[in-house]
Design a protein around this motif. Sequence first.
Motif, PDB file in Angstrom:
ATOM      1  N   LEU A 152       0.602  -1.521   0.140  1.00 42.44           N
ATOM      2  CA  LEU A 152       0.173   0.064  -0.115  1.00 42.44           C
ATOM      3  C   LEU A 152       1.220   0.969  -0.241  1.00 42.44           C
ATOM      4  N   ASP A 153       0.924   2.126  -1.173  1.00 41.80           N
ATOM      5  CA  ASP A 153       1.957   3.402  -0.818  1.00 41.80           C
ATOM      6  C   ASP A 153       1.709   4.170  -0.571  1.00 41.80           C
ATOM      7  N   ASN A 197       8.328  10.496  10.437  1.00 47.29           N
ATOM      8  CA  ASN A 197       9.674  10.503   9.386  1.00 47.29           C
ATOM      9  C   ASN A 197      10.438   9.926   8.931  1.00 47.29           C
ATOM     10  N   GLU A 198      11.204   9.484  10.521  1.00 44.50           N
ATOM     11  CA  GLU A 198      12.057   8.477  10.335  1.00 44.50           C
ATOM     12  C   GLU A 198      12.031   6.944   9.769  1.00 44.50           C
ATOM     13  N   PHE A 199      10.664   6.720   8.703  1.00 49.93           N
ATOM     14  CA  PHE A 199       9.925   5.829   8.313  1.00 49.93           C
ATOM     15  C   PHE A 199       9.916   6.066   7.204  1.00 49.93           C
ATOM     16  N   ASN A 200      10.150   7.364   6.171  1.00 53.43           N
ATOM     17  CA  ASN A 200       9.982   7.628   4.908  1.00 53.43           C
ATOM     18  C   ASN A 200       8.334   7.693   5.126  1.00 53.43           C
ATOM     19  N   ILE A 201       7.587   7.776   5.906  1.00 51.61           N
ATOM     20  CA  ILE A 201       6.129   7.662   5.907  1.00 51.61           C
ATOM     21  C   ILE A 201       6.038   9.430   5.695  1.00 51.61           C
ATOM     22  N   ARG A 227       8.944   0.540   5.091  1.00 45.97           N
ATOM     23  CA  ARG A 227       9.811   1.650   5.561  1.00 45.97           C
ATOM     24  C   ARG A 227       9.119   3.227   4.294  1.00 45.97           C
ATOM     25  N   ASN A 228       7.788   3.371   4.035  1.00 44.78           N
ATOM     26  CA  ASN A 228       7.517   3.766   2.496  1.00 44.78           C
ATOM     27  C   ASN A 228       6.088   4.601   2.914  1.00 44.78           C
ATOM     28  N   GLY A 229       5.735   5.135   2.507  1.00 43.94           N
ATOM     29  CA  GLY A 229       4.571   5.385   1.977  1.00 43.94           C
ATOM     30  C   GLY A 229       3.604   7.186   1.954  1.00 43.94           C
ATOM     31  N   LYS A 230       2.800   7.626   2.255  1.00 44.82           N
ATOM     32  CA  LYS A 230       1.865   8.631   2.522  1.00 44.82           C
ATOM     33  C   LYS A 230       0.460   8.164   3.343  1.00 44.82           C
ATOM     34  N   ILE A 231      -0.324   9.095   3.995  1.00 43.12           N
ATOM     35  CA  ILE A 231      -1.025   9.076   4.976  1.00 43.12           C
ATOM     36  C   ILE A 231      -1.910  10.476   4.430  1.00 43.12           C
ATOM     37  N   ILE A 232      -2.747  10.462   3.607  1.00 35.76           N
ATOM     38  CA  ILE A 232      -3.119  12.497   2.840  1.00 35.76           C
ATOM     39  C   ILE A 232      -4.603  12.130   3.757  1.00 35.76           C
ATOM     40  N   THR A 233      -4.761  13.071   5.171  1.00 31.88           N
ATOM     41  CA  THR A 233      -5.707  13.559   5.361  1.00 31.88           C
ATOM     42  C   THR A 233      -6.960  14.009   4.828  1.00 31.88           C
ATOM     43  N   VAL A 234      -8.526  13.938   4.467  1.00 35.36           N
ATOM     44  CA  VAL A 234      -8.619  15.236   4.029  1.00 35.36           C
ATOM     45  C   VAL A 234      -9.904  15.840   5.412  1.00 35.36           C
ATOM     46  N   GLY A 235      -8.675  17.127   5.422  1.00 33.79           N
ATOM     47  CA  GLY A 235      -9.816  17.907   6.953  1.00 33.79           C
ATOM     48  C   GLY A 235     -11.006  18.866   6.293  1.00 33.79           C
ATOM     49  N   SER A 236     -10.712  19.510   6.823  1.00 33.64           N
ATOM     50  CA  SER A 236     -11.718  21.452   6.379  1.00 33.64           C
ATOM     51  C   SER A 236     -10.867  22.702   7.054  1.00 33.64           C
ATOM     52  N   ASP A 285       4.001  14.237  -5.139  1.00 33.85           N
ATOM     53  CA  ASP A 285       4.972  14.563  -4.813  1.00 33.85           C
ATOM     54  C   ASP A 285       6.130  13.903  -4.263  1.00 33.85           C
ATOM     55  N   SER A 286       6.660  14.097  -3.820  1.00 38.06           N
ATOM     56  CA  SER A 286       8.039  12.952  -2.871  1.00 38.06           C
ATOM     57  C   SER A 286       8.411  13.493  -2.076  1.00 38.06           C
TER      58      SER A 286
END
Length: 265
Positions: free
Chosen positions: A70-71, A160-164, A119-128, A226-227
């Motif tokens: 899961l990316d 941050n240290e897990f490149n997430i 050791r990689n991934g992104k979590i993007i949360t839709v707030g308001s 975006d990296s």
Amino acid sequence: MKQTILITGASSGFGLILATKLHESGYKVIGTSRNPTKMQVPFKMLALDLADDSSIKTFSNELFKHISQLDVLVNNAGYYLSGLAEETTIEQGKQQLETNFWGTIKLTNELLPHFRKQRNGKIITVGSIMGLLNFPSAAYYGASKHALEGYFKSLRFELNEFNIKVSMVEPMGFKTGIISNSFEAESKINDYDNYRNKIERFSKDIFEKSPEPTPVINTIIKLIEDSNPTFSHPVGKGASLFLAIQHFAYKTFENSIIKNINKFK
């Protein structure tokens, strides 16, 4: 190879538009809905109810039957509870936080071991934008979005240290199904009758004039691509000013809201 992206709340609004566009662009998309069998969409849909702990656990087990990696997690699911604070029951308020805040956190925690292992991934949360500056008749909704802001600000440091990478998107009002799918305060207090009437007309006017959600979708896609994305991303007309207003000109914002509400007699 295109990334694998999980989008919660993909049955309508931002989630459905985003999932469809990403699927058409070649991404592997997994969407969620409480009733996925009712949906006819071109991407995979799985059942998930954020207010149900057993549903979250079942979903996690099912998810990794369909994917090996899961990316990106896009936390989008939630609902809008409208109503004056005193007229909203505590039980309604608890349910709003249970879904919008606790459900989002529980799902994120369920998936964090997989992100850490990669050791990689992104979590993007839709707030308001209501997670930065709130409006009348949205006390519990705003509280749930403020809580998400605080939680993910802290989590961003810890991962941050897990490149997430952890980011928030804070939309202004856009044309989605959020109002038609909203819940209202159960009780009415006569003392608020005049103010409630003005608020309802004020809110209706705002949402009727709301733009299409394209800028929100484009912002999320940019974060996916975006990296090294930054944390906070307000979206909408005047949204970029809200962070400054929050800290340096709150009284100006407050006076503006009062003035606009009082236009409705």
